[in-house]
Design a protein around this motif. Sequence first.
Motif, PDB file in Angstrom:
ATOM      1  N   VAL B  76       0.845  -1.188   0.000  1.00 58.83           N
ATOM      2  CA  VAL B  76       0.000   0.000   0.000  1.00 58.83           C
ATOM      3  C   VAL B  76       0.882   1.240   0.000  1.00 58.83           C
ATOM      4  O   VAL B  76       1.866   1.299   0.736  1.00 58.83           O
ATOM      5  N   GLU B  77       0.529   2.220  -0.814  1.00 56.13           N
ATOM      6  CA  GLU B  77       1.288   3.476  -0.831  1.00 56.13           C
ATOM      7  C   GLU B  77       0.315   4.638  -0.740  1.00 56.13           C
ATOM      8  O   GLU B  77      -0.492   4.824  -1.640  1.00 56.13           O
ATOM      9  N   ASN B  78       0.338   5.369   0.334  1.00 55.49           N
ATOM     10  CA  ASN B  78      -0.470   6.576   0.483  1.00 55.49           C
ATOM     11  C   ASN B  78       0.340   7.672   1.175  1.00 55.49           C
ATOM     12  O   ASN B  78      -0.118   8.317   2.113  1.00 55.49           O
ATOM     13  N   SER B  85      -3.254   3.873   6.374  1.00 51.33           N
ATOM     14  CA  SER B  85      -4.112   3.318   5.309  1.00 51.33           C
ATOM     15  C   SER B  85      -4.064   1.793   5.335  1.00 51.33           C
ATOM     16  O   SER B  85      -5.081   1.128   5.115  1.00 51.33           O
ATOM     17  N   ARG B  88      -6.200   0.725   8.130  1.00 54.23           N
ATOM     18  CA  ARG B  88      -7.614   0.828   7.786  1.00 54.23           C
ATOM     19  C   ARG B  88      -8.060  -0.366   6.933  1.00 54.23           C
ATOM     20  O   ARG B  88      -9.141  -0.917   7.134  1.00 54.23           O
ATOM     21  N   LEU B  89      -7.232  -0.794   5.997  1.00 55.87           N
ATOM     22  CA  LEU B  89      -7.572  -1.975   5.197  1.00 55.87           C
ATOM     23  C   LEU B  89      -7.672  -3.203   6.089  1.00 55.87           C
ATOM     24  O   LEU B  89      -8.567  -4.033   5.938  1.00 55.87           O
ATOM     25  N   LEU B 230      -9.988   7.186   6.386  1.00 54.79           N
ATOM     26  CA  LEU B 230      -9.112   7.781   5.363  1.00 54.79           C
ATOM     27  C   LEU B 230      -9.960   8.688   4.498  1.00 54.79           C
ATOM     28  O   LEU B 230     -10.990   8.249   3.973  1.00 54.79           O
TER      29      LEU B 230
END
Lengths: 379, 379, 135, 135
Positions: B76-78, B85, B88-89, B230
């Motif tokens: 994941v990249e945020n 993030s 949250r997933l 998010l």
Amino acid sequence: MTEVVIAGVGMHEFGRYNDKDYRTLGSVAAQRALKDANMNMKDVQAAFCANVYEVSASGHNVLERLGLPGIPIVNVENACASGASAVRLAYQAIKSGQYDIVLAVGFEKSPRGFLHGAGYDHWQESTGLGANPLYFALNIHEHMVKYGTTKEQLAHIAYKSHKHAVHNRYAMFRKELSVEEILQARMVCDPLTLYMLCAPNDGGAAAVICNKETAERFTQNYVTIAASVLETRRRRDMFVPAVSAPAQASYPFLAERAAQSAYKMAGLGPEDIDVAEIQDVDAGSEIIYSESLGFCPIGEGGPRALAGETSLGGRIPINVSGGILSRGEPVGASSLGQIAEITWQLRGEAGPNQVQGAKVALSHSEGAGGNSCVTILVK
Amino acid sequence: MTEVVIAGVGMHEFGRYNDKDYRTLGSVAAQRALKDANMNMKDVQAAFCANVYEVSASGHNVLERLGLPGIPIVNVENACASGASAVRLAYQAIKSGQYDIVLAVGFEKSPRGFLHGAGYDHWQESTGLGANPLYFALNIHEHMVKYGTTKEQLAHIAYKSHKHAVHNRYAMFRKELSVEEILQARMVCDPLTLYMLCAPNDGGAAAVICNKETAERFTQNYVTIAASVLETRRRRDMFVPAVSAPAQASYPFLAERAAQSAYKMAGLGPEDIDVAEIQDVDAGSEIIYSESLGFCPIGEGGPRALAGETSLGGRIPINVSGGILSRGEPVGASSLGQIAEITWQLRGEAGPNQVQGAKVALSHSEGAGGNSCVTILVK
Amino acid sequence: MEGLVKVPVKDGLFQFTSPSPMLIVSCCSACGELVFPKQDYCPECCTDTMEEKTISSLGKLVCFTGITSPPPGFKGEVPYTVGIVEFPEGIRILGVMTEKNIDRLIPGMDIEIVMDTAFIEDEKEYLTYKFKPVQ
Amino acid sequence: MEGLVKVPVKDGLFQFTSPSPMLIVSCCSACGELVFPKQDYCPECCTDTMEEKTISSLGKLVCFTGITSPPPGFKGEVPYTVGIVEFPEGIRILGVMTEKNIDRLIPGMDIEIVMDTAFIEDEKEYLTYKFKPVQ
Ligand SMILES: [Zn+2]
Ligand SMILES: [Zn+2]
């Protein structure tokens, strides 16, 4: 139980676009998918964006072009399986009732040449072990030794791919090649010649994932996601970037495990699949994966392909879009491109490459790190 | 209704480690979190891995060190909100019943200097508009013009951060600084001096997310995730990499929207928060976000901080770990580091920086692309 | 390459100072799984039950390929060959071979592990393990 | 910089051949939202209802900062200043200012848009818009 469907798909043509950046490639694909679903960004409640080579917030910068609804956006990286991993997150988010409409979009402006950064340790790269095609070559060479798979069968896979791609506007290579041209092309990694390996390139692909009730408010032209699976390398899988594996490792390997999970989830078997897009990152992989996915017995992938079983009109048409060998591979977009292609097949919109009466379709992607995604769609 | 908890957290010390690669930073953090939860990789059913600067399959290469159970792994990249993030997933995957135990791990080996690749278009970078600190400086300068926030208040934020960090083994800068040293340091972007800006660095952080029933089979030392949110930039948010915004844009801005969503999700308000880790990527951001998150009225962030309200022992202690200003920011790991810190606070394990009787804690991260994550934990 | 300091491409991959070079593996004391390069956790058990061992220097060639263009980060010389060798202890290992091309390689042939130059850099000779057909 | 070909840093950002330079924005025909640089979709409506316009060349300085070290990809010269200017049409825009440092900048001061050199590359003078205090 929530039925999860694809309400629209779209692609930006795969190719080499020096004058376009990833924002354009991704936003064109996303907009085409939204238009196909009769929606716009304002209808979307969350987005998963698949990309490998950009650094930061790439999906945000792509989707900004289509509006700023303030929805959660998450960028996903899972090598060649990035796009299908984004679809799987979207599928789960719809299935659980968290959202009604989720956008999955993949895009890539690939660096030229051998792909870098696949996760090898420094010593692997510096000594010459850090190259993905090397794994593909070794895998198919072992297959040749064990089962008698031939170079002519490998050449046939590339021949078939290019022949089908002539009719696909989304493919990069659309020129038919003869078996001789393929065999006589530059040898990259024995036994794989240049035309038996895919080329990294640029492109975008997207899908709008919804629950069925919501989709029906916008379009009747949807297909159902019967399975969406992601599995990761285990010890027995000699896949990028592994250096060792147990001797005489027995099946199931990665793709076979992912396929078994997907068939179970869908309540279907390989005999039910009418058309498939599978990870033909090289000609050998198409043969091996056609076996792993259950389309023919282990060891018979080569002869069956040569006999026409996997061509358009054959028993189980594989990569009739031209596959990755002809489309090229914009890594983050690639597996979403497969999903767009099989969606068109199920909708009867595949033009000259249409598999008549296709009702069940499968997409398989597999990439660095040992990611395998299998997605099954039904009409 | 499924109660989602954090069963264990772990960090690799944030700092600069020329002799360690991201695999080590991530796997040490993950292993510490698993150990904290009395688990190993075999107990984990899925993993979300947060990273910005590696190219491909980075989470796979990190977790491979701890075993190869074959579970789904997604990278994941945020930007700065990558770690939260991922949490949250994981939270959603547990909440929906898809899994019982999910690992979230973030890691980064940051390039040195100004961070690149935050999503600016070429013309922004070449003309000098493509630098994150510039946005931080402009935001706080407008705040100074509008509300009278002073340089001394900014310096106090950095002073407070470094003072607290002396006791935090996970922080990079553990030396107390005087207000004079901070004000007289090199000016990077007026009004922000070197010590008022965080430094990109190396580190890892991880959390094991479970449903409560499953967690209780392993540990009683868990905390509950009351909210995990998010949200992404809208038009009115003049945040990286926006070039324009509506004039006289009215609230709520991004962080305020994320906070409101999180408070609603948790059934709590800012007055219920006992301790918070917020995105002090610079001293100005801590002031602005302390207002956006509802800890004080808009415009009063500076004076309240100077009055000690946000220090250890104050009304609402903020960044008593030393925050990002003192920990440094290994981008992919940073917000998971916040979550580890507030978990320890709720468990009473924060040592000399313990906020006495802390029962509700908040983490806020915000980064390029316009990502804002707010996570609320309760004991 | 006389006079150059010899250093391994990575510590812990192999023993190169003993008379016969040997690869260093980890063996799980719980399930017996072998892993190369060595690592702390068993890929099957996911526990830190690994013990360091060396393995036999003789194995059989399973498959191979020849490479003519340098891949990214490669510091040696092309052309070269890479193979997978199966060792009697029950592990397959990927490695560079001593042969420059595949002409003389045969699946199933006997292979021994040798130490050889991977590349020269900063006046150091970096050593790696290579697979050499047994004459 | 006489004799150099003048080119914009990006097409479509501004009109620079007319006597008074003007920024090009998009205006949503549905909701009136203004966006710079121009784009095809309205950030609020998410529809392709945007019309191209130019905006007034005069605005007020909201806030500013001075930069002394070159950020990544920057091709101009340090030190330089950056500000946010609010225009009467109802849009705030980020831009480089003509001043080298912040000494003479005052929040709320009148600003005009000028065309100026961003950097010189390949014998071309790249132009960008800059914010200049009105004397
Ligand atoms: Zn074991
Ligand atoms: Zn509008």
